[in-house]
Write a protein that holds these residues in place. Structure first.
Motif, mmCIF file in Angstrom:
data_model
loop_
_atom_site.group_PDB
_atom_site.id
_atom_site.type_symbol
_atom_site.label_atom_id
_atom_site.label_comp_id
_atom_site.label_asym_id
_atom_site.label_seq_id
_atom_site.Cartn_x
_atom_site.Cartn_y
_atom_site.Cartn_z
ATOM 1 N N GLY A 15 -8.891 7.350 2.123
ATOM 2 C CA GLY A 15 -7.779 5.410 2.446
ATOM 3 C C GLY A 15 -9.547 4.850 2.279
ATOM 4 O O GLY A 15 -10.142 5.228 2.961
ATOM 5 N N ARG A 16 -8.663 3.815 1.982
ATOM 6 C CA ARG A 16 -10.005 2.456 1.774
ATOM 7 C C ARG A 16 -9.565 1.232 3.404
ATOM 8 O O ARG A 16 -10.525 1.109 3.585
ATOM 9 N N TYR B 116 0.722 -1.391 0.304
ATOM 10 C CA TYR B 116 0.079 -0.062 -0.263
ATOM 11 C C TYR B 116 0.915 1.204 0.288
ATOM 12 O O TYR B 116 1.692 1.576 0.624
ATOM 13 N N GLU C 130 -3.366 4.525 0.118
ATOM 14 C CA GLU C 130 -5.001 3.863 0.779
ATOM 15 C C GLU C 130 -4.750 3.625 1.853
ATOM 16 O O GLU C 130 -5.945 2.772 2.337
#
Length: 118
Positions: A67-68, A27, A43
């Motif tokens: 961000g995920r 990431y 991310e």
């Protein structure tokens, strides 16, 4: 006694660097603590839990970020806060997807991985 604390603090820093290197392989990450700003839109946000930090402030920063994923690192002495951290994150649209226990030298830690649902 002071020397022991310094060694423990140094081990924690080494552990955090180790975890950060592992995550960087997958990431684009940003690590935050209590008052840190999130400058970009990574991310994944890596959080080093601190009891003196209001978890609500950390969640607010994550919500403003696109961000995920979020990863929270709890050290052995902070494990009593795990239920509070998990419930706070889940109430704010972050789903717990994984709990990993680990040890790095003498540092025992738990890694909580959350995925953003909204």
């Amino acid at each position: 006694m002071r020397r022991k604390c310094n060694k423990r603090g140094q081990k924690k820093m080494e552990l955090l660097e180790f975890i950060e290197k592992q995550l960087k392989n997958r990431y684009q990450i940003t690590k935050i603590q209590c008052l840190d700003k999130i400058d970009r839109e990574p991310e994944l946000v890596l959080i080093f839990f601190q009891k003196e930090c209001a978890i609500e402030k950390v969640i607010e920063k994550i919500r403003k970020n696109s961000g995920r994923y979020s990863v929270v690192i709890l050290f052995e002495e902070d494990l009593d806060q795990m239920d509070r951290v998990v419930s706070s994150f889940q109430k704010n649209g972050l789903d717990l997807i994984c709990i990993r226990d680990g040890q790095y030298g003498s540092c025992v830690f738990t890694r909580l991985d959350f995925e953003r649902l909204w």
